[in-house]
Enzyme design. Structure first.
Site, short mmCIF file in Angstrom:
data_model
loop_
_atom_site.label_atom_id
_atom_site.label_comp_id
_atom_site.label_asym_id
_atom_site.label_seq_id
_atom_site.Cartn_x
_atom_site.Cartn_y
_atom_site.Cartn_z
N HIS A 9 0.82 -1.21 0.00
CA HIS A 9 0.00 0.00 0.00
C HIS A 9 0.85 1.26 0.00
O HIS A 9 2.00 1.28 0.46
CB HIS A 9 -0.96 0.01 1.19
CG HIS A 9 -0.30 0.18 2.53
ND1 HIS A 9 0.14 1.40 2.99
CD2 HIS A 9 0.00 -0.71 3.50
CE1 HIS A 9 0.67 1.25 4.19
NE2 HIS A 9 0.60 -0.02 4.52
N VAL A 13 -1.51 7.93 6.42
CA VAL A 13 -1.46 9.10 7.30
C VAL A 13 -0.51 8.85 8.47
O VAL A 13 0.30 9.70 8.83
CB VAL A 13 -2.88 9.44 7.80
CG1 VAL A 13 -2.83 10.52 8.86
CG2 VAL A 13 -3.76 9.89 6.64
N THR A 21 1.36 1.47 13.27
CA THR A 21 -0.01 1.34 12.76
C THR A 21 -0.57 -0.06 12.96
O THR A 21 -1.59 -0.24 13.62
CB THR A 21 -0.07 1.71 11.27
OG1 THR A 21 0.54 2.99 11.08
CG2 THR A 21 -1.51 1.78 10.79
N ARG A 60 -6.16 1.10 3.92
CA ARG A 60 -5.02 1.58 3.14
C ARG A 60 -4.62 0.57 2.05
O ARG A 60 -4.19 0.97 0.97
CB ARG A 60 -3.83 1.92 4.05
CG ARG A 60 -3.32 0.78 4.93
CD ARG A 60 -2.41 1.35 6.02
NE ARG A 60 -1.75 0.34 6.84
CZ ARG A 60 -2.28 -0.20 7.93
NH1 ARG A 60 -3.50 0.13 8.32
NH2 ARG A 60 -1.58 -1.08 8.65
N GLU A 87 -1.67 -6.31 8.05
CA GLU A 87 -0.32 -5.99 8.49
C GLU A 87 0.02 -6.71 9.79
O GLU A 87 -0.88 -7.20 10.49
CB GLU A 87 -0.19 -4.46 8.65
CG GLU A 87 1.14 -3.93 9.16
CD GLU A 87 2.32 -4.31 8.28
OE1 GLU A 87 2.67 -5.50 8.25
OE2 GLU A 87 2.91 -3.41 7.66
N LYS A 98 6.90 6.34 17.01
CA LYS A 98 8.07 5.47 17.03
C LYS A 98 9.27 6.11 17.74
O LYS A 98 9.99 5.45 18.49
CB LYS A 98 8.44 5.06 15.61
CG LYS A 98 7.40 4.19 14.94
CD LYS A 98 7.73 3.93 13.48
CE LYS A 98 6.62 3.14 12.81
NZ LYS A 98 6.85 2.94 11.35
N ARG A 115 12.20 -4.41 13.96
CA ARG A 115 12.77 -5.10 12.80
C ARG A 115 13.36 -6.47 13.12
O ARG A 115 14.02 -7.06 12.28
CB ARG A 115 13.84 -4.23 12.14
CG ARG A 115 13.31 -2.96 11.50
CD ARG A 115 12.18 -3.22 10.52
NE ARG A 115 12.55 -4.09 9.43
CZ ARG A 115 12.96 -3.65 8.24
NH1 ARG A 115 13.03 -2.35 7.99
NH2 ARG A 115 13.27 -4.51 7.30
N HIS A 182 0.43 -5.40 2.69
CA HIS A 182 1.26 -4.63 3.61
C HIS A 182 2.70 -5.13 3.59
O HIS A 182 2.98 -6.25 3.17
CB HIS A 182 0.68 -4.74 5.02
CG HIS A 182 -0.76 -4.37 5.10
ND1 HIS A 182 -1.20 -3.11 5.43
CD2 HIS A 182 -1.88 -5.10 4.84
CE1 HIS A 182 -2.52 -3.08 5.39
NE2 HIS A 182 -2.96 -4.27 5.03
N ASN A 184 4.84 -6.26 5.82
CA ASN A 184 5.24 -7.50 6.50
C ASN A 184 4.55 -8.73 5.94
O ASN A 184 5.14 -9.82 5.89
CB ASN A 184 5.00 -7.37 8.00
CG ASN A 184 6.03 -6.47 8.65
OD1 ASN A 184 7.22 -6.71 8.56
ND2 ASN A 184 5.57 -5.42 9.31
#
Length: 229
Positions: A9, A13, A21, A60, A87, A98, A115, A182, A184
């Protein structure tokens, strides 16, 4: 020949605001809408014509697919939405900035959560109103299957059964398939296709709004991988 189009995607925002998110349903930013349209334009110019598309339950990703397909004149093709393409669930980090989390917990823990491969963030409490079991869109999903937090490993293990049971058969039957999802979840599919190790997939960056295309032979062996800038 079967052809798979993977499309992450466009910018959302919360991406712009540097906020975790996950399963929170936020819209595309104007830039993200334009990225989706651009993806549709380059796919059309390259001659790709999806016959079915798959996406998550999150706006999204859905709107990215819709805007891309509108540019291609293919809004009419069938669509299947599924929560397994959502996601990664970032647990109690969802909705948090973050940079603030990084300052609060330190570099090592922050990067393990963000990560790492098998380190899930702190989970949502079972009774937290943000838990997916309280969301109407998941009312038909057994609550014990709904995550309160996920590592990348957990996300991939959620996605791959759907990839094998629904998307691969669609490739064989329909020919050209679009998956608008997404970062991931797409990393999980790419890990399977490219035979990546956990360390390799951990470092993999899936670009926003850029189609990644796999063309297969009749035996579902990869003939070519193409990235359409």
């Amino acid at each position: 020949m079967p052809t798979l189009i993977l499309l992450r995607h466009g910018l959302s925002v919360w991406n712009k605001e540097n906020i975790f998110t996950g399963w929170t349903d936020v819209p595309l930013a104007p830039e993200g809408e334009e990225q989706a349209r651009h993806a549709g334009t380059v796919l059309m110019k390259a001659g790709y014509k999806p016959n079915i598309w798959f996406t998550s339950y999150l706006e999204r990703a859905i709107m990215t697919g819709v805007l891309a397909l509108k540019e291609m004149g293919r809004l009419w093709i069938p669509c299947e939405k599924h929560w397994r393409l959502n996601e990664r669930h970032y647990g109690a980090l969802q909705g948090r900035n973050k940079a603030e989390v990084r300052k609060e917990v330190g570099e090592e823990k922050f990067w393990a959560w963000r990560r790492g491969y098998d380190a899930p963030p702190p989970p949502l409490d079972w009774n937290d109103p943000r838990h997916p079991r309280f969301d109407e869109r998941y009312k038909d999903v057994p609550p014990e299957l709904l995550p309160a937090s996920e590592s990348l490993k957990d996300t991939i293990e959620r996605v791959l059964p759907y990839w094998r049971e629904r998307i691969i058969p669609a490739l064989r039957e329909k020919g050209t398939v679009l998956v608008a999802a997404h970062g991931n979840t797409l990393r999980g599919i790419i890990m399977e296709l490219d035979g990546l190790t956990p360390e390799e997939v951990r470092q993999l960056e899936v670009p926003v709004g850029i189609p990644i295309i796999y063309e297969f032979d009749e035996n579902m062996k990869i003939r070519e991988k193409i990235v359409l800038e």
